[in-house]
Design an enzyme around this catalytic site. Structure first.
Site, PDB file in Angstrom:
ATOM      1  N   ASN A  99       0.881  -1.173   0.000  1.00  0.00           N
ATOM      2  CA  ASN A  99       0.000   0.000   0.000  1.00  0.00           C
ATOM      3  C   ASN A  99       0.922   1.228   0.000  1.00  0.00           C
ATOM      4  O   ASN A  99       1.462   1.602   1.034  1.00  0.00           O
ATOM      5  CB  ASN A  99      -0.885  -0.041   1.235  1.00  0.00           C
ATOM      6  CG  ASN A  99      -2.093   0.863   1.182  1.00  0.00           C
ATOM      7  OD1 ASN A  99      -2.745   1.049   2.198  1.00  0.00           O
ATOM      8  ND2 ASN A  99      -2.418   1.427   0.035  1.00  0.00           N
ATOM      9  N   ASN A 104      -6.301  10.521  -1.038  1.00  0.00           N
ATOM     10  CA  ASN A 104      -6.379   9.416  -1.978  1.00  0.00           C
ATOM     11  C   ASN A 104      -5.808   9.849  -3.331  1.00  0.00           C
ATOM     12  O   ASN A 104      -5.598  11.039  -3.588  1.00  0.00           O
ATOM     13  CB  ASN A 104      -7.830   8.968  -2.156  1.00  0.00           C
ATOM     14  CG  ASN A 104      -8.432   8.436  -0.878  1.00  0.00           C
ATOM     15  OD1 ASN A 104      -7.828   7.626  -0.186  1.00  0.00           O
ATOM     16  ND2 ASN A 104      -9.633   8.906  -0.554  1.00  0.00           N
ATOM     17  N   CYS A 140      -5.412   5.993   7.460  1.00  0.00           N
ATOM     18  CA  CYS A 140      -4.812   4.908   6.687  1.00  0.00           C
ATOM     19  C   CYS A 140      -3.868   4.146   7.597  1.00  0.00           C
ATOM     20  O   CYS A 140      -2.882   4.701   8.084  1.00  0.00           O
ATOM     21  CB  CYS A 140      -4.063   5.457   5.469  1.00  0.00           C
ATOM     22  SG  CYS A 140      -3.155   4.194   4.556  1.00  0.00           S
ATOM     23  N   GLY A 141      -4.174   2.884   7.844  1.00  0.00           N
ATOM     24  CA  GLY A 141      -3.365   2.080   8.752  1.00  0.00           C
ATOM     25  C   GLY A 141      -1.957   1.840   8.240  1.00  0.00           C
ATOM     26  O   GLY A 141      -0.978   1.941   8.989  1.00  0.00           O
ATOM     27  N   ASN A 142      -1.837   1.513   6.960  1.00  0.00           N
ATOM     28  CA  ASN A 142      -0.502   1.317   6.388  1.00  0.00           C
ATOM     29  C   ASN A 142       0.241   2.641   6.304  1.00  0.00           C
ATOM     30  O   ASN A 142       1.452   2.709   6.534  1.00  0.00           O
ATOM     31  CB  ASN A 142      -0.610   0.687   4.997  1.00  0.00           C
ATOM     32  CG  ASN A 142      -1.112  -0.742   5.058  1.00  0.00           C
ATOM     33  OD1 ASN A 142      -0.600  -1.554   5.817  1.00  0.00           O
ATOM     34  ND2 ASN A 142      -2.117  -1.056   4.268  1.00  0.00           N
ATOM     35  N   HIS A 144     -16.083   1.298   6.223  1.00  0.00           N
ATOM     36  CA  HIS A 144     -15.799   0.007   5.589  1.00  0.00           C
ATOM     37  C   HIS A 144     -17.047  -0.861   5.553  1.00  0.00           C
ATOM     38  O   HIS A 144     -17.843  -0.879   6.498  1.00  0.00           O
ATOM     39  CB  HIS A 144     -14.722  -0.755   6.363  1.00  0.00           C
ATOM     40  CG  HIS A 144     -13.395  -0.069   6.347  1.00  0.00           C
ATOM     41  ND1 HIS A 144     -12.461  -0.282   5.368  1.00  0.00           N
ATOM     42  CD2 HIS A 144     -12.860   0.851   7.192  1.00  0.00           C
ATOM     43  CE1 HIS A 144     -11.390   0.467   5.613  1.00  0.00           C
ATOM     44  NE2 HIS A 144     -11.615   1.172   6.710  1.00  0.00           N
ATOM     45  N   ASN A 154     -15.137   1.976   1.569  1.00  0.00           N
ATOM     46  CA  ASN A 154     -14.075   1.010   1.283  1.00  0.00           C
ATOM     47  C   ASN A 154     -14.683  -0.375   1.467  1.00  0.00           C
ATOM     48  O   ASN A 154     -15.338  -0.633   2.487  1.00  0.00           O
ATOM     49  CB  ASN A 154     -12.908   1.196   2.248  1.00  0.00           C
ATOM     50  CG  ASN A 154     -12.337   2.594   2.204  1.00  0.00           C
ATOM     51  OD1 ASN A 154     -11.702   2.990   1.240  1.00  0.00           O
ATOM     52  ND2 ASN A 154     -12.581   3.369   3.254  1.00  0.00           N
ATOM     53  N   GLU A 173     -10.591   0.339  -2.464  1.00  0.00           N
ATOM     54  CA  GLU A 173     -10.564   1.563  -1.668  1.00  0.00           C
ATOM     55  C   GLU A 173     -11.201   2.716  -2.436  1.00  0.00           C
ATOM     56  O   GLU A 173     -10.908   2.925  -3.611  1.00  0.00           O
ATOM     57  CB  GLU A 173      -9.130   1.922  -1.286  1.00  0.00           C
ATOM     58  CG  GLU A 173      -8.494   0.917  -0.323  1.00  0.00           C
ATOM     59  CD  GLU A 173      -7.280   1.494   0.379  1.00  0.00           C
ATOM     60  OE1 GLU A 173      -7.425   2.571   1.009  1.00  0.00           O
ATOM     61  OE2 GLU A 173      -6.200   0.879   0.302  1.00  0.00           O
ATOM     62  N   CYS A 231      -4.756  -2.701   2.926  1.00  0.00           N
ATOM     63  CA  CYS A 231      -5.469  -1.595   3.583  1.00  0.00           C
ATOM     64  C   CYS A 231      -5.480  -1.888   5.076  1.00  0.00           C
ATOM     65  O   CYS A 231      -6.122  -2.842   5.518  1.00  0.00           O
ATOM     66  CB  CYS A 231      -6.886  -1.457   3.044  1.00  0.00           C
ATOM     67  SG  CYS A 231      -7.858  -0.188   3.885  1.00  0.00           S
ATOM     68  N   GLY A 232      -4.763  -1.082   5.851  1.00  0.00           N
ATOM     69  CA  GLY A 232      -4.641  -1.338   7.282  1.00  0.00           C
ATOM     70  C   GLY A 232      -5.950  -1.186   8.026  1.00  0.00           C
ATOM     71  O   GLY A 232      -6.337  -2.050   8.822  1.00  0.00           O
ATOM     72  N   GLY A 247      -8.795  -1.369   6.705  1.00  0.00           N
ATOM     73  CA  GLY A 247      -9.652  -2.432   6.181  1.00  0.00           C
ATOM     74  C   GLY A 247      -9.404  -3.766   6.870  1.00  0.00           C
ATOM     75  O   GLY A 247     -10.347  -4.534   7.115  1.00  0.00           O
TER      76      GLY A 247
END
Length: 281
Positions: free
Chosen positions: A11, A64, A73-75, A166, A197, A215, A224-225, A227
């Site tokens: 990602n 985005n 965004c986790g990543n 999500h 998402n 996404e 997707c973290g 996600g």
């Protein structure tokens, strides 16, 4: 403009030091669209500005690839941690990062003097439809295995916000899913006021799942973290897995745990610097 290309499980985003690289706020959406283009720009799933903050150690301002602003965004936030530590902007291994007004706490794991992996306290999952947001029947407190019709076919979705919205859909086979044929229709479905998402998930066993993700504003990504966090919450709510799960993605694996007692979701995974450069804009 100086930039750093980074990725977490594939990602990938373009990271910019907002303290030293100045760009007008109204110009950022157009800038992000151009620099994210994989043919005419640097290429990425979007761009993230790392800014000073009075409320946390740093601010993550994320966009985005289509130039739309994203809440979390986790990543991306793991790569923010690597960026600020590896570049000497902090020497702490426990830091806080704010994004869209919400603060996350991160623990950095160091290898050979640089950040290798990061554990993020992603906070409590939000299940109330109006807070995700998802349009639902009046009085519904959550949407677990909720029917939704997309392109004439009925699916069952479980909706969760991890700071961004999500919809998790369970399937027997995600490897052969033609995600580009269905993902855009979920993203722009009338039940999702801010778009959505969508995670398409296959259960392997009680501790492992396989996931593909569409996404909003970007399309299919390798990971997707948030996600993954939403996926594990949905798995547990549907009685499909234990509370600690490995999520297998196209770009790698993330370890997710939902501490039900304290209602906190933890995500652990890698953060990698790909390259650095200068971009003319």
């Amino acid at each position: 403009m100086n930039f750093t290309k980074m990725q977490g499980c594939g990602n990938d985003y373009i990271y910019i030091n907002g303290a030293t690289e100045q760009i007008a706020q109204e110009d950022k959406p157009d800038f992000v669209r151009k620099i994210s283009d994989r043919h005419f720009g640097v290429g990425g799933d979007g761009a993230i500005f790392i800014n000073p903050s009075d409320e946390a150690d740093f601010e993550m301002e994320m966009y985005n690839a289509d130039g739309s602003r994203a809440e979390m965004c986790g990543n991306g936030i793991r790569c923010v941690a690597k960026y600020v530590y590896d570049k000497g902007m902090t020497d702490k291994t426990d830091i806080s990062v704010i994004s869209c007004g919400k603060i996350k706490h991160l623990k950095l794991f160091i290898k050979d003097g640089k950040v290798d992996t990061v554990r993020v306290n992603m906070g409590a999952p939000e299940l109330k439809p109006e807070n995700i947001p998802v349009i639902a029947d009046a009085g519904k407190e959550n949407l677990i295995s909720e029917p939704i019709t997309v392109r004439g076919k009925e699916y069952k979705m479980t909706c969760v916000s991890m700071g961004n919205p999500h919809a998790v859909v369970f399937m027997d086979d995600v490897e052969n899913l033609e995600i580009e044929q269905i993902g855009p229709y979920f993203e722009k479905h009338e039940r999702f006021p801010n778009r959505i998402n969508t995670e398409f998930v296959q259960i392997i066993d009680r501790k492992n799942v396989r996931m593909r993700v569409w996404e909003r504003g970007t399309g299919e990504t390798l990971a997707c973290g948030t996600g993954c966090c939403a996926t594990v919450v949905a798995c547990i709510l549907n009685g499909l897995t234990d509370e600690a799960v490995t999520v297998k993605l196209l770009g790698g694996e993330l370890e997710i745990e939902w501490d039900r007692e304290n209602n906190l979701v933890y995500m652990t995974g890698p953060a990698v610097t790909a390259f650095e450069g200068e971009y003319d804009y």
